[in-house]
Motif scaffolding. Structure first.
Motif, PDB file in Angstrom:
ATOM      1  N   LYS A  38       0.812  -1.215   0.000  1.00  0.00           N
ATOM      2  CA  LYS A  38       0.000   0.000   0.000  1.00  0.00           C
ATOM      3  C   LYS A  38       0.845   1.265   0.000  1.00  0.00           C
ATOM      4  O   LYS A  38       0.319   2.362   0.049  1.00  0.00           O
ATOM      5  N   ARG A  39       2.157   1.129  -0.031  1.00  0.00           N
ATOM      6  CA  ARG A  39       3.050   2.277  -0.105  1.00  0.00           C
ATOM      7  C   ARG A  39       4.307   1.917  -0.911  1.00  0.00           C
ATOM      8  O   ARG A  39       5.420   1.932  -0.391  1.00  0.00           O
ATOM      9  N   PRO A  40       4.131   1.593  -2.194  1.00  0.00           N
ATOM     10  CA  PRO A  40       5.267   1.145  -3.003  1.00  0.00           C
ATOM     11  C   PRO A  40       6.338   2.205  -3.197  1.00  0.00           C
ATOM     12  O   PRO A  40       7.506   1.874  -3.381  1.00  0.00           O
ATOM     13  N   MET A  41       5.960   3.497  -3.166  1.00  0.00           N
ATOM     14  CA  MET A  41       6.954   4.539  -3.354  1.00  0.00           C
ATOM     15  C   MET A  41       8.017   4.516  -2.266  1.00  0.00           C
ATOM     16  O   MET A  41       9.189   4.845  -2.515  1.00  0.00           O
TER      17      MET A  41
ATOM     18  N   PHE B  59      10.484   1.573  -3.627  1.00  0.00           N
ATOM     19  CA  PHE B  59      11.201   1.905  -4.852  1.00  0.00           C
ATOM     20  C   PHE B  59      11.852   3.286  -4.752  1.00  0.00           C
ATOM     21  O   PHE B  59      12.930   3.505  -5.306  1.00  0.00           O
ATOM     22  N   GLY B  60      11.192   4.217  -4.052  1.00  0.00           N
ATOM     23  CA  GLY B  60      11.776   5.540  -3.884  1.00  0.00           C
ATOM     24  C   GLY B  60      13.056   5.500  -3.076  1.00  0.00           C
ATOM     25  O   GLY B  60      14.006   6.254  -3.353  1.00  0.00           O
ATOM     26  N   SER B  61      13.120   4.619  -2.069  1.00  0.00           N
ATOM     27  CA  SER B  61      14.342   4.498  -1.270  1.00  0.00           C
ATOM     28  C   SER B  61      15.504   4.005  -2.127  1.00  0.00           C
ATOM     29  O   SER B  61      16.618   4.543  -2.062  1.00  0.00           O
ATOM     30  N   PHE B  62      15.230   2.965  -2.953  1.00  0.00           N
ATOM     31  CA  PHE B  62      16.275   2.485  -3.862  1.00  0.00           C
ATOM     32  C   PHE B  62      16.661   3.565  -4.867  1.00  0.00           C
ATOM     33  O   PHE B  62      17.831   3.719  -5.225  1.00  0.00           O
ATOM     34  N   GLY B  63      15.663   4.312  -5.347  1.00  0.00           N
ATOM     35  CA  GLY B  63      15.941   5.359  -6.319  1.00  0.00           C
ATOM     36  C   GLY B  63      16.802   6.460  -5.746  1.00  0.00           C
ATOM     37  O   GLY B  63      17.765   6.916  -6.387  1.00  0.00           O
TER      38      GLY B  63
ATOM     39  N   MET C 285       9.103   3.737 -11.143  1.00  0.00           N
ATOM     40  CA  MET C 285       8.407   2.521 -10.724  1.00  0.00           C
ATOM     41  C   MET C 285       7.587   2.779  -9.471  1.00  0.00           C
ATOM     42  O   MET C 285       6.465   2.273  -9.323  1.00  0.00           O
ATOM     43  N   GLY C 286       8.135   3.569  -8.556  1.00  0.00           N
ATOM     44  CA  GLY C 286       7.392   3.910  -7.352  1.00  0.00           C
ATOM     45  C   GLY C 286       6.139   4.705  -7.659  1.00  0.00           C
ATOM     46  O   GLY C 286       5.069   4.454  -7.097  1.00  0.00           O
ATOM     47  N   LEU C 287       6.245   5.673  -8.579  1.00  0.00           N
ATOM     48  CA  LEU C 287       5.073   6.457  -8.968  1.00  0.00           C
ATOM     49  C   LEU C 287       4.022   5.584  -9.633  1.00  0.00           C
ATOM     50  O   LEU C 287       2.817   5.705  -9.353  1.00  0.00           O
ATOM     51  N   LEU C 288       4.452   4.700 -10.535  1.00  0.00           N
ATOM     52  CA  LEU C 288       3.499   3.794 -11.186  1.00  0.00           C
ATOM     53  C   LEU C 288       2.837   2.875 -10.157  1.00  0.00           C
ATOM     54  O   LEU C 288       1.637   2.580 -10.243  1.00  0.00           O
ATOM     55  N   GLY C 289       3.633   2.403  -9.193  1.00  0.00           N
ATOM     56  CA  GLY C 289       3.056   1.570  -8.144  1.00  0.00           C
ATOM     57  C   GLY C 289       2.012   2.310  -7.332  1.00  0.00           C
ATOM     58  O   GLY C 289       0.971   1.747  -6.975  1.00  0.00           O
ATOM     59  N   GLU C 290       2.265   3.572  -7.022  1.00  0.00           N
ATOM     60  CA  GLU C 290       1.293   4.376  -6.273  1.00  0.00           C
ATOM     61  C   GLU C 290       0.010   4.553  -7.076  1.00  0.00           C
ATOM     62  O   GLU C 290      -1.094   4.464  -6.535  1.00  0.00           O
ATOM     63  N   ILE C 291       0.150   4.801  -8.381  1.00  0.00           N
ATOM     64  CA  ILE C 291      -1.037   4.972  -9.233  1.00  0.00           C
ATOM     65  C   ILE C 291      -1.843   3.678  -9.289  1.00  0.00           C
ATOM     66  O   ILE C 291      -3.080   3.688  -9.168  1.00  0.00           O
TER      67      ILE C 291
END
Length: 345
Positions: A237-240, A243-247, A304-310
């Motif tokens: 429920k919070r993919p960003m 993926f955001g941490s890795f980014g 990827m994080g943004l797409l996951g959030e969408i």
């Protein structure tokens, strides 16, 4: 999915794949135990595309056991699909799963039900404390997998590989199994929120045939499923945040390397002159390629994080799906209080 008005307290879900040799002894043994409980029951046997006489054996057993229901697959879909189909067709208030090879002891079923009812648990898992399987090929991989899963989730169990489990009907109906996630039923259930208990059970040696699921062969698949479950438990429920941490890490390291190279070139020119500045070529340095690669990967992880959030928001908003699951609602008995006030008046 089948529906019926028949009242059933206990459903035994039995995935069957080439177990014609063990079924003639196992089904009567299960029946004997369930009859002693004196509660309405059913046995849902799911034939997972068996290539032996398992289906014919089940049909013959139905003549003596009318509570035996057989679900036949068109082909072999795997153990997870067999469990999922069993859950769909089960009608009991409590659903008990076990293997069809006879290694799970039906005599342990009353103990699981007793613990569930005494502690108001949603799921009771069997624990084979004295396993009758080879150490290197079966028990050791299972120990490693249990340790990894326990550290990746908040569910601490000794034996996730034991198919003997008792679960409440409302819990099972809210679980969606796919891939090979039947090994992670407690973890999948924890996404909903459950009370889990573990009970030592008897592990019997296989009487007929050989195991259809080798531990070493399935290890890579278990590891990949573990990654999936870990993601679902922590970041579905919070993919960003994942993926955001890795980014940020990748882009930050790449940016620092790039800044270092630029700074080193400028500093070299200041200290040693224009000729030294020109001789230090950043473009041909492997560190430059690493810097660019890390920055590009960082941008990709953020996307990827943004797409996951969408996708997450689309999943919940398009289906009007809540982000919580209610176990039950407790309300005060207002009717009795109102009647008491009326009598006083």
């Amino acid at each position: 999915m089948a529906s019926s008005e028949t009242t059933v307290d206990i459903s035994i879900v039995l995935p069957v794949y080439n177990e014609a040799g063990s079924l003639p002894d196992l089904i009567p043994e299960i029946t004997k135990v369930l009859r002693q409980l004196e509660r309405p029951y059913e046995i849902v046997a799911v034939d997972d595309g068996s290539s032996d006489d398992s289906l014919q054996v089940l049909q013959e057993l139905q003549q003596d056991e009318p509570c035996l229901r057989v679900v036949e697959f068109r082909r072999n879909f795997g153990q997870t699909a067999a469990f999922d189909a069993g859950f769909d067709y089960a009608r009991g208030d409590v659903i008990v799963t076990m293997d069809a090879d006879g290694q799970n002891d039906p005599a342990d079923v009353p103990g699981l039900l007793e613990v569930m009812e005494a502690g108001d648990y949603d799921l009771v898992n069997g624990w084979r404390k004295d396993r009758k399987e080879p150490f290197l090929t079966r028990r050791l991989p299972s120990m490693v997998a249990n340790w990894l899963i326990a550290n990746a989730s908040d569910i601490h169990l000794h034996d996730r590989g034991c198919s003997l489990k008792a679960m409440r009907h409302d819990l099972v109906k809210q679980m969606n199994l796919y891939g090979e996630l039947h090994r992670f039923i407690p973890e999948i259930a924890s996404l909903i929120g459950v009370r889990v208990a573990e009970v030592p059970v008897n592990d019997r040696p296989r009487r007929v045939g050989e195991s259809k699921y080798g531990a070493l062969a399935r290890t890579p698949r278990v590891f990949l499923d573990l990654v999936t479950v870990s993601f679902l438990l922590s970041y579905s429920k919070r993919p960003m945040q994942l993926f955001g941490s890795f980014g940020l890490l990748s882009g930050g390291v790449g940016g620092l390397i790039g800044l270092y190279l630029v700074g080193a070139k400028v500093l070299r020119g200041i200290l040693y002159g224009e000729e030294a500045f020109r001789s230090f070529r950043i473009g041909t340095s492997p560190w430059t390629m690493l810097s660019v690669l890390l920055i590009v990967l960082g941008v990709q992880f953020l996307m990827m994080g943004l797409l996951g959030e969408i996708l997450t928001r689309t999943y919940h908003e398009a289906q009007d799906k809540p982000i919580y699951v209610v176990r039950r609602v407790l309300e005060a008995e207002q009717s009795s209080t109102a009647s008491a006030e009326g009598e006083q008046a």
